[in-house]
Scaffold this active site. Structure first.
Site, PDB file in Angstrom:
ATOM      1  N   ASP A  29       0.606  -1.050   0.148  1.00  0.00           N
ATOM      2  CA  ASP A  29       0.215  -0.163   0.104  1.00  0.00           C
ATOM      3  C   ASP A  29       1.176   1.242   0.014  1.00  0.00           C
ATOM      4  O   ASP A  29       1.765   1.567   1.258  1.00  0.00           O
ATOM      5  CB  ASP A  29      -0.834  -0.244   0.943  1.00  0.00           C
ATOM      6  N   HIS A  56      -7.099   9.656  -1.962  1.00  0.00           N
ATOM      7  CA  HIS A  56      -6.270   9.964  -0.302  1.00  0.00           C
ATOM      8  C   HIS A  56      -7.355  10.525   0.444  1.00  0.00           C
ATOM      9  O   HIS A  56      -7.377   9.834   2.226  1.00  0.00           O
ATOM     10  CB  HIS A  56      -5.577  10.811  -1.071  1.00  0.00           C
ATOM     11  N   LYS A 113      -2.709   5.730  -4.798  1.00  0.00           N
ATOM     12  CA  LYS A 113      -4.047   6.970  -4.179  1.00  0.00           C
ATOM     13  C   LYS A 113      -3.176   8.030  -4.617  1.00  0.00           C
ATOM     14  O   LYS A 113      -2.295   8.350  -4.560  1.00  0.00           O
ATOM     15  CB  LYS A 113      -4.227   7.373  -2.305  1.00  0.00           C
ATOM     16  N   TYR A 116       3.338   9.859  -0.394  1.00  0.00           N
ATOM     17  CA  TYR A 116       4.668   9.278   0.703  1.00  0.00           C
ATOM     18  C   TYR A 116       5.797   9.378  -0.409  1.00  0.00           C
ATOM     19  O   TYR A 116       6.534   8.994  -0.212  1.00  0.00           O
ATOM     20  CB  TYR A 116       4.152   7.629   0.185  1.00  0.00           C
TER      21      TYR A 116
HETATM   22  P1  NAP Z   1       0.379   1.708  12.309  1.00  0.00           P
HETATM   23  O1  NAP Z   1       1.089   0.568  10.842  1.00  0.00           O
HETATM   24  O2  NAP Z   1      -0.206   1.047  12.922  1.00  0.00           O
HETATM   25  O3  NAP Z   1       2.180   1.373  12.497  1.00  0.00           O
HETATM   26  C1  NAP Z   1       3.370   2.016  12.314  1.00  0.00           C
HETATM   27  C2  NAP Z   1       4.487   1.588  13.722  1.00  0.00           C
HETATM   28  O4  NAP Z   1       3.902   0.598  14.636  1.00  0.00           O
HETATM   29  C3  NAP Z   1       5.631   2.338  13.623  1.00  0.00           C
HETATM   30  O5  NAP Z   1       6.013   2.669  14.209  1.00  0.00           O
HETATM   31  C4  NAP Z   1       6.148   0.838  13.809  1.00  0.00           C
HETATM   32  O6  NAP Z   1       7.978   1.037  14.168  1.00  0.00           O
HETATM   33  C5  NAP Z   1       5.140   0.110  14.688  1.00  0.00           C
HETATM   34  N1  NAP Z   1       5.584  -1.118  14.669  1.00  0.00           N
HETATM   35  C6  NAP Z   1       4.912  -2.089  14.179  1.00  0.00           C
HETATM   36  N2  NAP Z   1       4.760  -3.294  13.915  1.00  0.00           N
HETATM   37  C7  NAP Z   1       5.050  -3.253  15.215  1.00  0.00           C
HETATM   38  C8  NAP Z   1       4.789  -4.434  16.381  1.00  0.00           C
HETATM   39  N3  NAP Z   1       5.481  -5.872  15.557  1.00  0.00           N
HETATM   40  N4  NAP Z   1       5.559  -3.840  17.707  1.00  0.00           N
HETATM   41  C9  NAP Z   1       5.944  -2.326  17.434  1.00  0.00           C
HETATM   42  N5  NAP Z   1       5.659  -1.714  17.155  1.00  0.00           N
HETATM   43  C10 NAP Z   1       5.661  -2.419  15.766  1.00  0.00           C
HETATM   44  O7  NAP Z   1       0.985   2.752  11.254  1.00  0.00           O
HETATM   45  P2  NAP Z   1       0.966   3.796   9.458  1.00  0.00           P
HETATM   46  O8  NAP Z   1       2.349   3.173   9.284  1.00  0.00           O
HETATM   47  O9  NAP Z   1       0.195   4.891  10.128  1.00  0.00           O
HETATM   48  O10 NAP Z   1      -0.270   2.336   9.586  1.00  0.00           O
HETATM   49  C11 NAP Z   1      -0.491   1.353   7.894  1.00  0.00           C
HETATM   50  C12 NAP Z   1      -0.264   2.154   6.967  1.00  0.00           C
HETATM   51  O11 NAP Z   1      -1.596   2.422   6.002  1.00  0.00           O
HETATM   52  C13 NAP Z   1       0.908   2.651   6.454  1.00  0.00           C
HETATM   53  O12 NAP Z   1       1.927   2.541   5.509  1.00  0.00           O
HETATM   54  C14 NAP Z   1      -0.103   3.579   4.808  1.00  0.00           C
HETATM   55  O13 NAP Z   1       0.564   2.441   4.056  1.00  0.00           O
HETATM   56  C15 NAP Z   1      -1.646   3.491   5.619  1.00  0.00           C
HETATM   57  N6  NAP Z   1      -2.210   4.749   5.934  1.00  0.00           N
HETATM   58  C16 NAP Z   1      -3.070   5.133   4.999  1.00  0.00           C
HETATM   59  C17 NAP Z   1      -3.181   6.358   5.903  1.00  0.00           C
HETATM   60  C18 NAP Z   1      -4.806   7.030   4.589  1.00  0.00           C
HETATM   61  O14 NAP Z   1      -4.730   8.145   4.627  1.00  0.00           O
HETATM   62  N7  NAP Z   1      -4.647   5.861   3.353  1.00  0.00           N
HETATM   63  C19 NAP Z   1      -3.372   7.127   6.480  1.00  0.00           C
HETATM   64  C20 NAP Z   1      -2.028   6.372   7.331  1.00  0.00           C
HETATM   65  C21 NAP Z   1      -1.161   4.962   7.155  1.00  0.00           C
HETATM   66  P3  NAP Z   1       8.260   1.014  13.214  1.00  0.00           P
HETATM   67  O15 NAP Z   1       8.237   1.188  11.255  1.00  0.00           O
HETATM   68  O16 NAP Z   1      10.200   1.842  14.030  1.00  0.00           O
HETATM   69  O17 NAP Z   1       9.110  -0.933  13.213  1.00  0.00           O
END
Ligand code: NAP
Length: 279
Positions: free
Chosen positions: A50, A113, A80, A55
């Site tokens: 994704d 988005h 997106k 990004y």
């Molecule tokens: P997330 O996946 O909820 O959390 C990522 C965070 O959690 C990072 O700081 C990561 O740290 C940590 N983490 C991951 N696995 C872990 C584990 N097993 N133990 C402890 N910590 C852990 O947050 P996100 O990146 O915001 O969301 C995921 C995806 O959703 C994004 O990458 C993007 O593709 C998408 N997204 C979409 C929108 C939208 O508006 N459509 C908005 C935000 C995000 P490290 O990386 O340091 O390991």
């Protein structure tokens, strides 16, 4: 609830099969981190990725996927349309730039988005065109609430297949989840781990101890058992492996209910209502 692994798919409203568990690449935008993270993700079995125009990593992702030698039809790629590229013509031309960066001829899923007050219908019309011309296998939105979706339904000739929304134990969004189910749209959870903020929760820790799993694994499993698509992000190889090791246990109904009870309508990101009024 039976879940087999990263090969599990959900069926979109047009019949396309989408992996239920993909890898998010937000903030993975330098070559070194991306090389480590995306190659590790591929190694542990991820085939869905994704990304987004916003990004600034479509090119890096495209190159790494090309170098991996994995067949195109094994991959499921989402991007997106960014806020600055909304509107009919800008959506069409920015899509071509995204495809060039990703090194793809066709895309699996294209999303808007954020809802835009100004370009609400024009952007969607462009997505419908790309869908009808078979440049994308499915189209959808992100961060649309029920009123945005009702508004879109007034003119859409293609119903969004997916709504990607912020969702984690502190923001369960169940009324919207029910709406999506009723309208045959898949709920895809962004920030499924709440960007890490939920992982120290004492209730989650107690539940995790019960299964000898981490709180992250319990949260991801909770999403899967409610049939949401998840796209956790990590740049840490051990966590990337940990986040896919969630197919050898199932949360009990009691534990699912306890996690549901953690909701506090807490957002890590913007409220779509506010952004909608500005773009
Ligand atoms: P997330 O996946 O909820 O959390 C990522 C965070 O959690 C990072 O700081 C990561 O740290 C940590 N983490 C991951 N696995 C872990 C584990 N097993 N133990 C402890 N910590 C852990 O947050 P996100 O990146 O915001 O969301 C995921 C995806 O959703 C994004 O990458 C993007 O593709 C998408 N997204 C979409 C929108 C939208 O508006 N459509 C908005 C935000 C995000 P490290 O990386 O340091 O390991």
């Amino acid at each position: 609830m039976k879940k087999r692994g990263l090969q599990d798919k959900v069926k979109l409203n047009n019949g396309v099969l989408m992996p239920q568990h993909g890898f998010g690449v937000y903030k993975i935008d330098n070559q070194i981190d991306a090389g480590i993270a995306i190659n590790k993700a591929l190694e542990v079995g991820y085939r869905a990725f994704d990304t987004a125009q916003l990004y600034h990593n479509e090119g890096i992702l495209g190159s790494l996927l090309q170098q991996s030698g994995i067949a195109r039809d094994e991959l499921f790629i989402t991007t997106k349309i960014g806020d600055d590229n909304q509107g009919y013509e800008a959506t069409l031309s920015s899509f071509e730039q995204s495809m060039k960066a990703l090194k793809l001829d066709s895309l699996d899923l294209l999303l808007v988005h954020w809802p835009s007050q100004q370009h609400f219908f024009d952007t969607w019309r462009a997505l419908e065109r790309l869908y009808k011309e078979m440049r994308v296998r499915a189209i959808g939105v992100c961060n649309f609430n029920a009123s945005h979706l009702d508004r879109l339904a007034n003119m859409a000739t293609v119903v969004p297949a997916v709504n990607q929304i912020e969702c984690h134990p502190y923001l369960t969004q169940y009324p919207l989840k029910d709406y999506l189910k009723q309208h045959n749209m898949i709920a895809e959870a962004w920030s499924p781990l709440g960007r890490g903020i939920v992982l120290d929760d004492p209730v989650l820790k107690t539940i995790a101890d019960n299964y000898h799993k981490s709180t992250a694994q319990v949260v991801l499993r909770w999403h899967l058992q409610q049939d949401r698509v998840i796209i956790p992000k990590s740049v840490t190889p051990s966590r990337i492996a940990e986040n896919v090791d969630i197919y050898d246990f199932a949360l009990s109904d009691e534990h699912m209910t306890m996690i549901d009870g953690l909701n506090r309508d807490y957002r890590t990101g913007h409220n779509p209502e506010d952004v909608y009024l500005k773009i």
